[in-house]
Design a protein around this motif. Structure first.
Motif: not given
Length: 108
Positions: A26-27, A41-44, A48, A50, A63
């Motif tokens: 996970k980021t 989470d770092d992912s939109c 996706g 950052s 975002c």
């Protein structure tokens, strides 16, 4: 079963700041907003991108890719419940910060 990831002291963000963490696969972005911690989470969830570098206004992160804004406390897209970024509980114990990762949950 959940696990508690202890955030290294040098990675704990000061008030108004954020930090990027890699926890297993996970980021995660950890925010400190008015001495309250939030982890997402770092992912939109849209495509996706950052969220770490997004513009933060209060508890809202924007975002960079398409301008979507999410509440870092709930994870929901502002003014909607149709799109949500995964959120993680944060616990502070004796000045140590922990992010709770629930292995069985989808965090959506």
């Amino acid at each position: 079963m959940s696990s508690h990831f202890q955030v290294p002291l040098e990675k704990v963000p000061k008030s108004g700041m954020r930090t990027f963490l890699k926890i297993g696969d996970k980021t995660i972005v950890l925010f400190n907003i008015d001495t309250q911690f939030y982890a997402i989470d770092d992912s939109c969830p849209h495509q996706g991108a950052s969220l770490y570098t997004g513009q933060l206004q209060g508890r809202s992160i924007q975002c960079c890719a398409h301008g979507l804004r999410f509440d870092v406390a709930s994870g929901y897209l502002l003014n909607s419940t149709q799109l949500k970024v995964a959120t993680y509980p944060v616990e502070v114990v004796s000045e140590q910060v922990f992010i709770v990762i629930d292995a069985g949950a989808r965090h959506e």
